[in-house]
Design a protein around this motif. Structure first.
Motif, short mmCIF file in Angstrom:
data_model
loop_
_atom_site.label_atom_id
_atom_site.label_comp_id
_atom_site.label_asym_id
_atom_site.label_seq_id
_atom_site.Cartn_x
_atom_site.Cartn_y
_atom_site.Cartn_z
N CYS A 1 0.83 -1.21 0.00
CA CYS A 1 0.00 0.00 0.00
C CYS A 1 0.86 1.26 0.00
N LYS B 1 0.25 3.88 -2.85
CA LYS B 1 -0.16 5.27 -2.59
C LYS B 1 0.93 6.25 -3.04
N ALA C 1 0.27 7.18 -6.33
CA ALA C 1 -1.02 7.86 -6.56
C ALA C 1 -2.05 6.97 -7.23
N THR D 1 -5.36 4.75 -7.22
CA THR D 1 -6.57 4.70 -6.39
C THR D 1 -6.71 3.29 -5.83
N CYS D 2 -7.02 3.20 -4.54
CA CYS D 2 -7.13 1.91 -3.86
C CYS D 2 -8.27 1.09 -4.49
N LEU E 1 -9.33 -1.76 -3.50
CA LEU E 1 -10.13 -2.42 -2.47
C LEU E 1 -11.22 -1.47 -1.97
N VAL E 2 -10.81 -0.24 -1.65
CA VAL E 2 -11.77 0.72 -1.07
C VAL E 2 -12.70 1.29 -2.15
N ALA E 3 -12.14 1.61 -3.33
CA ALA E 3 -12.94 2.33 -4.33
C ALA E 3 -13.71 1.39 -5.25
N ARG F 1 -14.03 -2.24 -4.51
CA ARG F 1 -14.41 -3.44 -3.75
C ARG F 1 -13.79 -4.71 -4.31
N PRO G 1 -2.45 -4.92 1.37
CA PRO G 1 -2.17 -4.57 2.77
C PRO G 1 -1.31 -5.60 3.52
N VAL G 2 -1.31 -6.85 3.05
CA VAL G 2 -0.51 -7.87 3.76
C VAL G 2 0.71 -8.30 2.95
N HIS H 1 -5.67 -1.42 -12.21
CA HIS H 1 -7.03 -1.52 -11.67
C HIS H 1 -7.40 -2.94 -11.25
N ALA I 1 -7.26 -9.85 9.87
CA ALA I 1 -8.08 -8.65 9.73
C ALA I 1 -8.42 -8.39 8.26
N LEU I 2 -7.47 -8.64 7.36
CA LEU I 2 -7.77 -8.43 5.94
C LEU I 2 -8.83 -9.43 5.47
N ALA J 1 -12.21 -8.38 6.40
CA ALA J 1 -12.70 -7.28 5.55
C ALA J 1 -13.12 -7.80 4.18
#
Lengths: 375, 260
Positions: free
Chosen positions: B169, B173, B176, B178-179, B181-183, B185, B191-192, B205, B222-223, B226
């Motif tokens: 991540c 980031k 630049a 766009t995530c 996972l967040v944007a 799904r 993250p791991v 993408h 935790a991942l 989610a």
């Protein structure tokens, strides 16, 4: 508002295009919001056509959705994943190079200065974040030359927020949604139907000089009142709020609070919160040599207090557990930052909540850390 | 004033692998000439027809240990190498072929080969470090050639390589992106997963496949929680962790929590 209302004018989309053109003619690189990869990104823009007209967003912990808006507004969205720290404080910057040539060591440490930046669409929380970064990079004994040059040359077109995101909490941080200082021109988008019009105010002579060149008319009293109503409506529809407790001192006396353990179970230690935070400034200095061993480079890269190496001292990391790293981030951001820089490190933009893959909500965690009493 | 240093003798070894990591070295293009200035390519069957026998200052090892013969050979390589660096997911975590560690290897052999009695294979595919001491493990499937050049440059100067072990991540980031996972799904192992590839997949993408293996302190539980909340099934979660780094301990343990 007196100084602002004195020069309050109204422009339309053509005037906004003239503003972009005027800034570009003056040599500015114009950066502004545009739709990219399902989010609002800050990119080079030359035309108002590139602005996210007709788009808005839905944000909740760990979730961001860009969707067509019910209105045709140009700035009808809340802040996205990027912040203005990227152009001013790049993620990767060579600080110096040194090499051996002709039997002598030669050092190249000249600051690298690009075209001046015009930042279009800067929100109130982001202006607060820029002021905080100014203290970080310019406030100490050794100001950062490149940051100083970029910042001094920057032209800032602010925008009063007409839409509060689901994770916004600037009102409770006293950083918005109304822009009050730190800009050259400020826009407030008037109305939600028909061709967009903008109330423009100026705060600097540079702003006034550019404003004079645009096709404009003086703002009527009802338009000034409408602009104030836009901000008031946004302030009244904040997605979240920080708790009304003395969290600065509560956090400092709660290092063993059980909530930190619950947080550590959820936190991925991925560093996304620190990357999207508009004030996080931590970096790693990376010294490398090339294959010949005759050229060395010092590079500054964005780092994160969530990386183990960030707290590496002789013999190991002082914050090996995720619990210790999360606690470091939140207590620095909210509680020890004021001691260090005289302000909170948080501006209430909500990015850390939206872009946390597991949706950790800073406001909820602070409330829990302050409400429950550890043994 | 600065006499040309003696060239460092390099060997490149292949075990159970696809050759992709070795090819990353040949893929260095312009830097190959610079490499040849400072390294003596002494043993490199992929690129040389006449190997130089003897001791090697630096051995780059690709591939996992999957046969009894290879388990012997890696010990011989170690004995002849002053320093040993593993390249890639196979050498560092057993590779995609470590999927057999979750099943009975003998059954695969019987199913694939007409005369399985001629096949000598180990029950598990394992990392080089399970057999001999390793000085540095470079992650990736394949390795990033810029990171490979950094490891070699650092080795030549006796310094620590600038290879971060933090999450993908941070790299994603920094670029630049766009995530996803967040944007959008999408399931993403970023993250791991350890940084290093340049966040190639999120830049296209798509979610991260975890080619660089677990980051330094992966919170896979935790991942997974989610991702499950996004609708990723238990079977899909298991498959997500069982690819190129299936036998890396953190991914292995997490995959065993999921499945049909």
């Amino acid at each position: 508002m007196s100084r602002q209302t004195q020069c309050a004018h109204v422009i339309d989309l053509e005037g906004l295009q003239q503003l972009l053109d005027a800034l570009r003619e003056r040599g500015y690189r114009t950066l502004g919001p545009t739709v990219r990869d399902g989010a609002i990104a800050y990119e080079d823009i030359a035309s108002v056509e590139e602005l996210p007209r007709g788009w808005t967003d839905e944000q909740s912990p760990g979730a961001y959705r860009l969707r067509p808006s019910d209105t045709d507004t140009v700035f009808g969205f809340a802040v996205g994943p990027q912040s203005w720290k990227r152009p001013l404080f790049p993620s990767h910057q060579i600080l110096w190079r040194a090499g051996v040539a002709g039997g002598k060591v030669q050092l190249d440490s000249e600051p690298h200065i690009d075209a001046p930046l015009a930042l279009i669409g800067v929100r109130a929380c982001e202006l607060s974040a820029l002021a905080i970064q100014d203290r970080v990079w310019l406030g100490g004994a050794a100001p950062d030359a490149e940051y100083r040059a970029r910042r001094a040359d920057a032209f800032i077109v602010a925008v009063n927020c007409a839409h509060a995101g689901g994770n916004c909490f600037c009102v409770s941080m006293h950083t918005g949604p109304e822009v009050t200082s730190g800009y050259d021109l400020a826009l407030t988008e008037l109305g939600t139907e028909g061709e967009p019009t903008f109330l423009v105010t100026c705060a600097t002579e540079a702003g006034a000089a550019v404003l004079e060149t645009l096709t404009r008319r003086a703002a009527r009293d009802d338009e000034i009142a409408a602009a104030q109503a836009v901000v008031a409506h946004t302030a009244a529809s904040m997605g979240r709020a920080m708790p009304e407790t003395d969290w600065v001192s509560r956090l400092l006396v709660s290092p063993e609070h059980p909530r930190w353990n619950a947080l550590a179970d959820r936190c991925l230690a991925c560093g996304n919160c620190t990357m999207v935070c508009p004030t996080c400034f931590c970096t790693n200095l990376e010294d490398t040599s090339d294959l010949s061993g005759l050229q060395v480079t010092r590079t500054r890269r964005w780092d994160s207090c969530f990386s183990v190496d960030f707290a590496y001292v002789h013999g190991g990391s002082v914050r090996p557990s995720i619990r210790a790293r999360y606690r470091q981030w939140i207590t620095h951001k909210l509680a020890t930052w004021p001691q260090q820089f005289g302000t909170s490190g948080c501006v209430g933009c909500g990015r850390c909540i939206s872009w946390c893959p597991v949706g950790i909500d800073l406001t909820e965690e602070v409330a829990a850390l302050c409400a429950e009493t550890p043994d | 004033m600065y006499p040309a240093p003696r060239k460092t003798r390099l060997a490149v070894w292949k075990f159970a692998s696809c050759d992709g990591c070795q090819l990353s070295l040949l893929d260095c293009e312009d830097a190959l000439l610079e490499l040849a200035e400072v390294l003596e390519f002494a043993y490199f069957p992929e690129a040389l027809s006449r190997p130089v026998r003897g001791r090697y200052a630096l051995s780059l090892v690709e591939g996992s240990i999957s046969t009894p013969k290879d388990a012997e050979r890696i010990r011989a390589v170690r004995r002849r190498s002053d320093h040993l660096v593993t390249l890639g997911a196979c050498a560092t975590a057993g590779g995609i072929q470590a999927l057999r560690n979750f099943a009975a290897a003998g059954e695969f052999v019987a199913a694939v080969y007409a005369h399985p009695q001629y096949i000598a294979t180990l029950e598990h595919s394992s990392a080089i470090s399970a057999h001999v001491p390793v000085d540095f493990e470079l992650r990736g499937c394949p390795v990033n050639k810029l990171q490979l050049l950094e490891v070699i440059s650092a080795f030549l100067r006796g310094r620590r390589p600038a290879i971060p072990a933090y999450s993908l991540c941070i790299e994603c980031k920094s670029r630049a992106h766009t995530c996803v996972l967040v944007a959008t799904r999408q399931a993403c192992l970023g993250p791991v997963t350890q940084a290093g590839c340049g966040a190639i997949c999120p830049g296209c993408h798509r979610g991260c496949y975890g080619c660089f293996g677990p980051q330094e302190t992966p919170n896979t539980t935790a991942l997974s929680d989610a991702l499950a909340a996004l609708g990723v099934s238990r079977a899909a979660l298991q498959r997500l962790y069982r690819t190129f780094n299936a036998d890396a301990p953190a991914f292995r343990r997490e995959s065993e929590r999921h499945g049909e």
